[in-house]
Design a protein around this motif. Sequence first.
Motif, short mmCIF file in Angstrom:
data_model
loop_
_atom_site.label_atom_id
_atom_site.label_comp_id
_atom_site.label_asym_id
_atom_site.label_seq_id
_atom_site.Cartn_x
_atom_site.Cartn_y
_atom_site.Cartn_z
N LEU A 148 1.45 26.71 -16.70
CA LEU A 148 1.10 28.14 -16.08
C LEU A 148 1.95 29.22 -16.12
N THR A 149 3.21 28.65 -15.79
CA THR A 149 4.33 29.69 -15.99
C THR A 149 4.34 30.21 -17.41
N ALA A 150 4.48 29.30 -18.15
CA ALA A 150 4.72 29.49 -19.47
C ALA A 150 3.47 30.55 -20.15
N LEU A 151 2.18 30.25 -19.70
CA LEU A 151 1.23 30.97 -20.06
C LEU A 151 1.44 32.51 -19.54
N GLU A 152 1.75 32.37 -18.20
CA GLU A 152 1.96 33.92 -17.71
C GLU A 152 3.20 34.85 -18.43
N GLY A 153 4.18 33.89 -19.09
CA GLY A 153 5.02 34.72 -19.59
C GLY A 153 4.67 34.95 -21.00
N ALA A 154 3.84 34.42 -21.66
CA ALA A 154 3.52 34.93 -22.95
C ALA A 154 2.61 36.01 -23.06
N LYS A 155 1.78 36.15 -22.02
CA LYS A 155 1.14 37.42 -21.86
C LYS A 155 1.91 38.88 -21.77
N GLU A 202 0.84 -1.20 0.14
CA GLU A 202 0.01 -0.21 0.10
C GLU A 202 0.87 1.32 -0.14
N ILE A 203 1.99 1.17 0.80
CA ILE A 203 2.88 2.33 0.78
C ILE A 203 3.56 2.57 -0.55
N ASN A 204 3.88 1.59 -1.11
CA ASN A 204 4.69 1.65 -2.34
C ASN A 204 3.45 2.18 -3.64
N SER A 205 2.28 1.69 -3.40
CA SER A 205 1.24 2.19 -4.27
C SER A 205 0.96 3.80 -3.90
N LEU A 206 0.86 4.25 -2.54
CA LEU A 206 0.67 5.62 -2.37
C LEU A 206 1.82 6.37 -2.84
N THR A 207 3.03 5.84 -2.81
CA THR A 207 4.18 6.72 -2.99
C THR A 207 4.29 6.81 -4.59
N GLN A 208 4.09 6.09 -5.32
CA GLN A 208 3.99 5.95 -6.83
C GLN A 208 3.05 6.91 -7.42
N GLN A 209 1.83 6.87 -6.69
CA GLN A 209 0.61 8.02 -6.96
C GLN A 209 1.12 9.20 -6.56
N LEU A 210 1.77 9.41 -5.27
CA LEU A 210 2.09 10.75 -4.98
C LEU A 210 3.11 11.28 -5.85
N ALA A 211 3.96 10.29 -6.45
CA ALA A 211 5.17 10.91 -7.43
C ALA A 211 4.54 11.42 -8.72
N GLU A 212 3.50 10.66 -9.10
CA GLU A 212 2.90 10.83 -10.53
C GLU A 212 2.06 12.16 -10.24
N MET A 213 1.38 12.49 -9.06
CA MET A 213 0.54 13.43 -8.80
C MET A 213 1.63 14.49 -8.57
N THR A 214 2.71 14.54 -8.06
CA THR A 214 3.88 15.56 -8.00
C THR A 214 4.36 15.81 -9.43
N LYS A 215 4.36 14.98 -10.24
CA LYS A 215 4.94 14.97 -11.73
C LYS A 215 3.61 15.77 -12.22
N ASN A 216 2.59 15.59 -12.23
CA ASN A 216 1.66 16.28 -12.98
C ASN A 216 1.42 17.73 -12.38
N TYR A 217 1.65 17.86 -11.18
CA TYR A 217 1.47 19.13 -10.48
C TYR A 217 2.62 20.11 -11.29
N GLN A 218 3.72 19.64 -11.12
CA GLN A 218 5.10 20.22 -11.83
C GLN A 218 4.67 20.45 -13.65
N ALA A 219 4.00 19.69 -14.06
CA ALA A 219 3.72 19.84 -15.45
C ALA A 219 2.89 21.04 -15.46
N VAL A 220 1.74 21.07 -14.60
CA VAL A 220 0.67 21.85 -14.74
C VAL A 220 1.33 23.38 -14.48
N LEU A 221 2.27 23.47 -13.33
CA LEU A 221 2.86 24.64 -12.93
C LEU A 221 3.59 25.19 -14.22
N ALA A 222 4.17 24.36 -14.79
CA ALA A 222 5.30 24.74 -15.82
C ALA A 222 4.52 25.35 -17.12
#
Length: 288
Positions: free
Chosen positions: A281-288, A259-279
Motif C-alpha cells: 500500500l505504501t508503494a502504491l501511494e508513492g507511485a501516485k 496450541e500456544i506455539n500454533s497461535l504464535t506461528q499464526q500470529l507471526a504469519e499474519m504479522t508478516k502478511n500485514y507488513q507485506a500488505v502495508l508495504a
Amino acid sequence: MESTNTLLETEYAIAQLDVAERTRLQELESIVEQGLQTFYEVGKALDEIREHKLYRETHKTFEAYCLDNWGIGRRTADRFIAAAQVIEILRPIGLKIPTKENQVRPLTGLPPELQLEIWQEALQLSPNGMPTGAAVQRLVDRRFPSNGNGRTPKDHASEVDKLRSDNQRLREQIREQNRDRDHRAASVALELEQLRFENRQLKAELLQRDKDWEVRLAFERNKIREELRAELREELKTELREEIRSELREELKAEYEGEINSLTQQLAEMTKNYQAVLARLTALEGAK
C-alpha cells in the motif's frame, strides 16, 4: 472324685457292722441278756463277739463293751469264754456237762487231754454224779501239788488267764493302732487327692487362660491389621491422586504449549502478511 465326707468318716463309722453282723450281734446279746448264769452259752456268745469284734460299732475295746453292756470286767468275761472252751472239749465225748462255771474253772489253762481225764475222774468220784468245783480243784491239786515256790496249777491257770488277757489287750491295742494308722493314711490320701484335684484345676485354668489370650491376641492382631490396611489405603489413594494430578498437569501443559506455539506461528504469519500488505500500500501511494 470321692467326696470329703466319705474319706473322713469317724472311727466308729469306719468300723460299722453289716446287716448280717448286726443281726448276729443281736442274737448273741440276747443269749447274754437272758442269763449270765448259763455260762456255756454266754461264754460262746462273748467269745464270738470278741473274736469277730462285733462290739466295734459302739466300743473301741472288748473290755469297755463288757463293762458298759453287762457290768462285768474283762477277767470275768475271759473266765466265761475259757469255761465255754472247756465245755467244747468235753461235749463231744458224751459225758455229763458241767452246769456251773466254777466246776470247770480249775480245768482252764490245762491241756485238753488232761481236762478230759480229770473231769472223767471227778464224775466217777462224785456221789451224785455231778462234782462240785471244789472237788475238781482237789483233783487238779492232787495231780499238780504245790512246788517249792508255792505255785499251784491254779496259780498257773491264773497266770495263763492273765497272759491271755494281756495278749488280747495287746492285740486290741495293735488293732487300734492299725485303725489310727489307716485313718491317718485315709486323711493323707484325701489331702493328696485334693491337691491333685486343685493341681488339675490350676492346669485347666492356665490352659484356658492361654486359649483366651491366644483368641484375644488374634483379635487384636486382626484389628491392628485392619487399621493399618485402612491407613495404607488412604495413603495409596493420596499418592495416586498426586501422581494422577502430576500426570494431568504435564498432559495439559503439553497440550496448551502446542496450541500456544500454533497461535504464535499464526500470529507471526499474519504479522508478516500485514507488513507485506502495508508495504504494498505504501508503494502504491508513492507511485501516485
